[in-house]
Design an enzyme around this catalytic site. Structure first.
Site, PDB file in Angstrom:
ATOM      1  N   ASP A 114       0.930  -1.325   0.087  1.00  0.00           N
ATOM      2  CA  ASP A 114       0.038   0.142   0.068  1.00  0.00           C
ATOM      3  C   ASP A 114       0.906   1.310  -0.167  1.00  0.00           C
ATOM      4  O   ASP A 114       1.756   1.179   0.537  1.00  0.00           O
ATOM      5  CB  ASP A 114      -0.981  -0.171   1.131  1.00  0.00           C
ATOM      6  CG  ASP A 114      -2.445   0.390   0.768  1.00  0.00           C
ATOM      7  OD1 ASP A 114      -2.566   1.662   0.746  1.00  0.00           O
ATOM      8  OD2 ASP A 114      -3.232  -0.466   1.209  1.00  0.00           O
TER       9      ASP A 114
ATOM     10  N   ASP B 153      -3.008   4.602  -2.236  1.00  0.00           N
ATOM     11  CA  ASP B 153      -4.152   5.274  -1.367  1.00  0.00           C
ATOM     12  C   ASP B 153      -4.436   6.631  -1.823  1.00  0.00           C
ATOM     13  O   ASP B 153      -3.709   7.496  -1.947  1.00  0.00           O
ATOM     14  CB  ASP B 153      -3.619   5.247   0.284  1.00  0.00           C
ATOM     15  CG  ASP B 153      -4.582   5.402   1.222  1.00  0.00           C
ATOM     16  OD1 ASP B 153      -5.483   4.665   1.395  1.00  0.00           O
ATOM     17  OD2 ASP B 153      -4.492   6.575   1.864  1.00  0.00           O
TER      18      ASP B 153
ATOM     19  N   GLU C 106      -6.487   4.305  -5.938  1.00  0.00           N
ATOM     20  CA  GLU C 106      -7.660   4.498  -5.250  1.00  0.00           C
ATOM     21  C   GLU C 106      -8.271   5.907  -5.522  1.00  0.00           C
ATOM     22  O   GLU C 106      -7.592   6.750  -4.915  1.00  0.00           O
ATOM     23  CB  GLU C 106      -7.597   4.049  -3.698  1.00  0.00           C
ATOM     24  CG  GLU C 106      -8.965   4.173  -3.027  1.00  0.00           C
ATOM     25  CD  GLU C 106      -8.864   4.724  -1.676  1.00  0.00           C
ATOM     26  OE1 GLU C 106      -9.784   4.183  -0.526  1.00  0.00           O
ATOM     27  OE2 GLU C 106      -7.948   5.300  -1.070  1.00  0.00           O
TER      28      GLU C 106
ATOM     29  N   HIS D 237     -11.002  -3.613   3.105  1.00  0.00           N
ATOM     30  CA  HIS D 237     -10.773  -2.986   4.415  1.00  0.00           C
ATOM     31  C   HIS D 237     -11.733  -2.063   4.883  1.00  0.00           C
ATOM     32  O   HIS D 237     -11.868  -1.688   6.007  1.00  0.00           O
ATOM     33  CB  HIS D 237      -9.471  -3.105   4.808  1.00  0.00           C
ATOM     34  CG  HIS D 237      -8.950  -1.648   4.242  1.00  0.00           C
ATOM     35  ND1 HIS D 237      -8.842  -1.417   2.921  1.00  0.00           N
ATOM     36  CD2 HIS D 237      -8.399  -0.726   4.912  1.00  0.00           C
ATOM     37  CE1 HIS D 237      -8.498  -0.314   2.522  1.00  0.00           C
ATOM     38  NE2 HIS D 237      -8.117   0.318   3.905  1.00  0.00           N
ATOM     39  N   ASP D 238     -12.470  -1.515   3.854  1.00  0.00           N
ATOM     40  CA  ASP D 238     -13.273  -0.110   3.975  1.00  0.00           C
ATOM     41  C   ASP D 238     -14.730  -0.239   4.012  1.00  0.00           C
ATOM     42  O   ASP D 238     -15.608   0.750   4.185  1.00  0.00           O
ATOM     43  CB  ASP D 238     -12.782   1.052   3.218  1.00  0.00           C
ATOM     44  CG  ASP D 238     -11.267   1.859   3.380  1.00  0.00           C
ATOM     45  OD1 ASP D 238     -10.746   1.696   4.642  1.00  0.00           O
ATOM     46  OD2 ASP D 238     -10.716   2.253   2.650  1.00  0.00           O
TER      47      ASP D 238
HETATM   48  O1  TEU Z   1      -9.617   5.443   2.161  1.00  0.00           O
HETATM   49  C1  TEU Z   1      -9.976   6.576   1.251  1.00  0.00           C
HETATM   50  C2  TEU Z   1     -11.366   6.970   1.541  1.00  0.00           C
HETATM   51  O2  TEU Z   1     -11.733   7.702   0.804  1.00  0.00           O
HETATM   52  C3  TEU Z   1     -11.978   6.422   2.605  1.00  0.00           C
HETATM   53  O3  TEU Z   1     -12.561   7.682   3.203  1.00  0.00           O
HETATM   54  C4  TEU Z   1     -13.303   5.816   2.221  1.00  0.00           C
HETATM   55  O4  TEU Z   1     -14.083   6.017   1.680  1.00  0.00           O
HETATM   56  C5  TEU Z   1     -13.779   5.168   3.809  1.00  0.00           C
HETATM   57  O5  TEU Z   1     -12.952   4.616   4.503  1.00  0.00           O
HETATM   58  C6  TEU Z   1     -15.100   4.529   3.846  1.00  0.00           C
HETATM   59  O6  TEU Z   1     -15.438   4.757   5.149  1.00  0.00           O
HETATM   60  C7  TEU Z   1      -8.179   5.241   2.217  1.00  0.00           C
HETATM   61  C8  TEU Z   1      -8.060   3.852   2.939  1.00  0.00           C
HETATM   62  O7  TEU Z   1      -8.421   2.870   2.059  1.00  0.00           O
HETATM   63  C9  TEU Z   1      -8.893   3.992   4.221  1.00  0.00           C
HETATM   64  O8  TEU Z   1      -8.351   2.701   5.227  1.00  0.00           O
HETATM   65  C10 TEU Z   1      -7.685   5.144   5.121  1.00  0.00           C
HETATM   66  O9  TEU Z   1      -8.528   5.387   6.305  1.00  0.00           O
HETATM   67  C11 TEU Z   1      -7.962   6.420   4.051  1.00  0.00           C
HETATM   68  O10 TEU Z   1      -7.337   6.071   3.087  1.00  0.00           O
HETATM   69  C12 TEU Z   1      -6.892   7.388   4.814  1.00  0.00           C
HETATM   70  O11 TEU Z   1      -5.429   7.074   4.533  1.00  0.00           O
END
Ligand code: TEU
Ligand code: CA
Length: 580
Positions: free
Chosen positions: A101, A207, A266, A343-344
């Site tokens: 990542d 990210d 992303e 994971h989100d």
């Molecule tokens: O997520 C980016 C992001 O836009 C997040 O707001 C996502 O929409 C949200 O987690 C949904 O609840 C990335 C990573 O995938 C995330 O885990 C991190 O917390 C974030 O960046 C900050 O680095």
């Protein structure tokens, strides 16, 4: 048909590992790199070609590794640099690639760059982050503007030493780097990218890679949430003016020295037309990106929709989101990805199908069929291969670890004076779309702690591990896991149609059935089509065949039922190879 160049990252099936909850090797209750190394044969057997490892860098873990305090080291809770080197080598020995990542929009507030930057306004790194003076309103100190952090609250944090605020688009412990400075970009390239490419990693999942360039006049965001102090400011920090310049610089100055490095971006909050600018092959910016239309159904978190406001979607909008995503790169040089979990996100069974015990396994196989037939690089997420589910409704807020969900809960709590019915609503939003749904430990077997750890897991194991676990499913030829293995093989066997074919949606308005075809007019399959039927219903449903497939020779190549009948049984999936 989509871009024909045979880049290695197109055909491969990827699997995301979120290390803290994957597999613990030393009994401290936290997953680690040795735990992952031990499962590489399992991943290989599942049909995985690419492992994406979520952040394992040194980090205070305020946002579970997405707050990095040293890009060039491994966090002791996950292991050592030597473990990571071993992981790279073992992946390669087994014919798998490894993506790390790349989190370079922000660092941790404990990164040495930030510790120096925050000391005063004159130190050598004083401008390495985004610092602005307070706004004084009625004699009182206020943040420089009304921007809301993506995780709630103001996007600015005050530092007395400088009498200034710094910008953080996520939690306050994640200060945004100032990409406008040449020396900052060079330092990032050197420490976060070159360091790892030199050690042998094959690419990165990048990210939030459309947030680096901000509107540097930092104006107030328009008020879209009346009555709120802090407003979503996506228009001022998503896809900013210098994004493409910087991504090209990175490719030309750095990545090109290492061959075909995969950069899987992303891009939160980005419309289709804008996405193409990043992924067109000639732009040479990103290899492909994750499209969020599907996982954002019912309300896009970050645009102001709160978790407890995300509403149920219907099947036509689910199909339309896929159609849009599948058509985006068609006839272009660009490439795409397909996924339903990370994971989100909540678990796909609960979010897009059903976790009712009587249909759960069948529905998990149905979703595997969908993903297995889609165009793009397929990304699976840990536990998806056995049909892991969301956290149970019985769990309370005390089990929740995710700062995003906790902020959302506390926001409702403050706003409604801890009213119990409002708190129940806040909790149900977290149960529906909260990030912890995907972060419970992987369920390896039915022994204590689901075989994830011999110690006390850092996060509670989902109560359903005796019914849903890897060991049981490995013994069962009819399990979700066995089906995924089969699906991954079919995907490869018919790659010209599945991975590289053209997607056509057939039954847009049908509320219960999803029917689509895949074809490829530019190769040996010109007279063949894949025809996929998926039921999203608890009841039996009639099917309708596309006219050009009617009466043609149809070979059933996979299904989640033994003997498909005239109608689709609940949550049934079938794929036919049609000879036209
Ligand atoms: O997520 C980016 C992001 O836009 C997040 O707001 C996502 O929409 C949200 O987690 C949904 O609840 C990335 C990573 O995938 C995330 O885990 C991190 O917390 C974030 O960046 C900050 O680095
Ligand atoms: Ca451990």
């Amino acid at each position: 048909m989509s871009a024909p160049t045979p880049n290695w990252w197109k055909k491969g099936t990827a699997y995301q590992v979120w290390p803290a909850s994957y597999k613990d090797s030393n009994g401290d209750g936290i997953g680690d790199i040795q735990g992952l190394i031990g499962t590489l044969p399992y991943l290989k057997d599942l049909g995985i070609d690419i492992v994406w490892l979520s952040p394992m860098y040194k980090s205070p873990q305020k946002d579970f590794g997405y707050d990095i305090s040293d890009y060039r080291d491994v966090d002791p809770q996950f292991g050592t640099l030597a473990d990571l080197d071993e992981l790279i080598k073992k992946c390669h020995d087994m014919g798998m690639k490894l993506l790390l990542d790349l989190v370079i929009n922000h660092t941790s507030d404990e990164h040495k760059w930030f510790l120096e930057s925050k000391k005063d306004k004159t130190n050598p790194k004083a401008d390495w982050y985004v610092w602005r003076d307070p706004k004084i309103v009625d004699g009182k100190r206020q943040p420089p503007n009304n921007w809301r952090s993506i995780f709630g609250g103001s996007a600015w944090e005050y530092v007395p030493e400088r009498d200034q605020y710094y910008l953080h688009l996520f939690v306050p412990e994640q200060p945004d780097l100032n990409w406008e400075l040449d020396e900052v970009r060079q330092a990032i390239y050197k420490e976060a990218i070159v360091f790892w490419l030199d050690r042998g990693v094959d690419g990165f999942r990048v990210d939030t890679c459309n947030l680096y360039s901000k509107n540097t006049s930092y104006p107030d965001a328009p008020v879209t949430l009346p009555g709120e102090v802090y407003q979503p400011a996506f228009t001022h920090f998503v896809n900013g003016p210098r994004m493409h310049e910087w991504l090209r610089e990175q490719r030309q100055q750095v990545l090109d020295n290492y061959g075909d490095v995969a950069m899987v971006g992303e891009l939160p909050g980005t419309e289709a037309a804008e996405v193409l600018k990043y992924v067109a092959a000639e732009a040479r910016e990103l290899s492909c990106v994750f499209d969020f239309d599907v996982v954002s159904l019912g309300g896009r978190h970050g645009d102001g929709v709160k978790k407890h406001q995300v509403h149920a979607h219907d099947l036509p909008s689910f199909k339309e989101a896929f159609r849009k995503q599948q058509h985006l790169t068609r006839g272009t040089t660009a490439w795409t990805t397909c996924f339903l979990e990370n994971h989100d996100q909540a678990r796909s069974l609960d979010r897009f199908a059903t976790s009712k015990p009587e249909f759960r396994e069948k529905a998990a196989k149905m979703l595997a069929t969908l993903l297995g037939c889609l165009t793009g690089t397929l990304f699976m997420y840990q536990g998806q291969e056995i049909g892991m589910t969301n956290i149970p409704d019985s769990w309370g807020i005390e089990e929740i670890k995710d700062p995003d969900s906790l902020n959302a809960y506390n926001d409702v709590k403050d706003r409604h004076d801890a009213d119990p019915l409002w708190l129940k609503r806040a909790m149900s939003g977290i149960q529906r779309v909260g990030r912890d749904n995907a972060r419970t430990p992987v369920q390896w077997d039915s022994s204590a702690n689901a075989g994830f750890s011999t110690g006390k897991p850092w996060m509670r194991v989902n109560d359903n591990y005796p019914e849903i676990n890897v060991a049981d499913q490995q013994k069962d030829a009819k399990s979700v896991l066995s089906y995924w293995k089969q699906m991954n093989q079919i995907r490869k066997k018919y790659a010209d149609l599945t991975v590289f074919g053209d997607f056509e949606l057939w039954d847009y308005l049908d509320p219960d059935v999803f029917t689509f075809t895949k074809e490829n007019k530019t190769n040996g399959f010109t007279n063949k089509k894949l025809l996929t039927f998926l039921s999203f219903s608890d009841e039996e449903q009639p099917m309708h065949y596309p006219p050009d497939c009617k009466g043609k020779e149809m070979e059933l190549i996979v299904s989640n039922v033994d003997t498909p009948g005239q109608y689709l049984s609940p949550w049934e999936a079938r794929v036919y190879l049609v000879t036209l």
